[in-house]
Design an enzyme around this catalytic site. Structure first.
Site, mmCIF file in Angstrom:
data_model
loop_
_atom_site.group_PDB
_atom_site.id
_atom_site.type_symbol
_atom_site.label_atom_id
_atom_site.label_comp_id
_atom_site.label_asym_id
_atom_site.label_seq_id
_atom_site.Cartn_x
_atom_site.Cartn_y
_atom_site.Cartn_z
ATOM 1 N N ASP A 3 -46.085 18.892 32.477
ATOM 2 C CA ASP A 3 -45.039 19.065 31.470
ATOM 3 C C ASP A 3 -44.637 20.061 30.823
ATOM 4 O O ASP A 3 -45.443 20.784 30.242
ATOM 5 C CB ASP A 3 -45.494 17.952 30.475
ATOM 6 N N SER A 5 -50.332 12.908 34.030
ATOM 7 C CA SER A 5 -49.692 14.036 33.218
ATOM 8 C C SER A 5 -51.125 14.752 32.766
ATOM 9 O O SER A 5 -51.608 14.195 31.641
ATOM 10 C CB SER A 5 -48.958 13.354 32.267
ATOM 11 N N GLY A 46 -41.823 15.419 24.380
ATOM 12 C CA GLY A 46 -42.609 16.021 23.515
ATOM 13 C C GLY A 46 -43.951 16.146 23.426
ATOM 14 O O GLY A 46 -44.824 17.006 23.478
ATOM 15 N N HIS A 75 -42.241 18.942 35.443
ATOM 16 C CA HIS A 75 -40.966 17.892 34.764
ATOM 17 C C HIS A 75 -40.705 19.190 33.520
ATOM 18 O O HIS A 75 -41.183 19.634 32.570
ATOM 19 C CB HIS A 75 -41.546 16.961 33.928
ATOM 20 N N HIS A 125 -48.427 15.499 37.608
ATOM 21 C CA HIS A 125 -47.208 15.756 36.836
ATOM 22 C C HIS A 125 -47.559 16.908 35.622
ATOM 23 O O HIS A 125 -48.491 16.867 34.976
ATOM 24 C CB HIS A 125 -46.870 14.271 36.086
ATOM 25 N N ASP A 154 -41.778 7.767 32.950
ATOM 26 C CA ASP A 154 -42.713 8.732 32.095
ATOM 27 C C ASP A 154 -42.767 8.358 30.842
ATOM 28 O O ASP A 154 -41.609 8.361 29.892
ATOM 29 C CB ASP A 154 -41.872 10.241 32.438
ATOM 30 N N GLY A 193 -49.295 10.248 24.496
ATOM 31 C CA GLY A 193 -49.788 9.299 23.605
ATOM 32 C C GLY A 193 -48.783 8.469 22.871
ATOM 33 O O GLY A 193 -49.488 7.820 21.997
#
Ligand code: DX5
Ligand code: ZN
Length: 228
Positions: free
Chosen positions: A36, A9, A146, A67, A34, A179, A149
């Site tokens: 986001d 990601s 959102g 995504h 990926h 994910d 990490g």
């Protein structure tokens, strides 16, 4: 044996150098990128849109796994498809059976794959069961949408097991994508429960060497699959 896929990601990299992140995905032998997309409504962050996807598309041929953490995804699906996304994943929380059917037929026309994502607290909705053969990927989120990490929420494991069992019992080829908070230390646990596409943001890009980190995740997954 199932096909394990590593999906870095790029949100976890320096956002001023997303092209560099894509290059590292290529160099590390990732299976897909990926992407986001967050709109500040569905989830509390704002990332990037179709223009960025189009620009990144010029950097590589890897599968683009987009995504969409956005409200009203039907307003933007075609734009992301045209920009070069290969798989477009929509959240179950903002879909209805009829918007799913509409999106499915839109994406079929452009030859794109469709995925359904679930927040940690969202069960697989009943209406998806008769449509699962239309779904290429079920994204089981193990953090709230959102931010990269966060720590993996292990309370999602029973849902992961049950979703995997549904797919397996029906003999479907639907990917089970995990994910959120994927790290070398928890790869075995998600693979054992049926996850086969491992999304990793910090698990790749917060490591000293993202290229090596992709290989390390793949090796952990291979060992978990082979039981070595
Ligand atoms: C969260 C995103 C995830 C996340 C993954 O909203 O959907 O893809 O960026 O990052 P890590 O692996 O760091 O949780
Ligand atoms: Zn994601």
């Amino acid at each position: 044996m199932r096909d394990i896929r590593i999906a870095p990601s790029i949100l976890a990299w320096d956002l001023g150098d997303l092209g560099g992140a894509v290059d590292m995905c290529v160099e590390g032998g990732a299976d897909q990128v990926h992407l986001d997309v967050i709109d500040g409504h569905f989830a509390p962050n704002i990332t990037f849109g179709p223009g960025t996807v189009r620009a990144l598309r010029r950097r590589c041929d890897l599968k683009f796994d987009t995504h969409l953490m956005i409200d009203e995804p039907q307003r933007y699906a075609e734009k992301f498809a045209e920009a070069g996304s290969d798989l477009l994943t929509f959240h179950a929380e903002v879909l209805t059976p009829s918007s799913f059917d509409e999106l499915r037929s839109t994406l079929k026309k452009s030859g794109k794959e469709m995925g359904i994502a679930l927040k940690p607290s969202t069960p697989l909705p009943g209406w998806t069961l008769e449509r699962l053969d239309e779904v290429s990927s079920l994204v089981v989120m193990t953090v709230n949408p959102g931010f990269s990490g966060q720590t993996m929420d292990m309370s999602v494991m029973p849902k992961l097991e049950s979703v995997s069992a549904i797919v397996r019992d029906r003999g479907l080829a639907t990917d089970i994508e995990i994910d959120g908070g994927v790290e070398p230390e928890n790869v075995a646990q998600v693979v054992a429960r049926g996850g086969n596409v491992l999304v990793a943001g910090a698990g790749v890009f917060a490591k000293g060497d993202p290229v090596k980190a992709i290989g390390a995740l793949r090796e952990r997954a291979r060992v978990a699959e082979d039981g070595e």
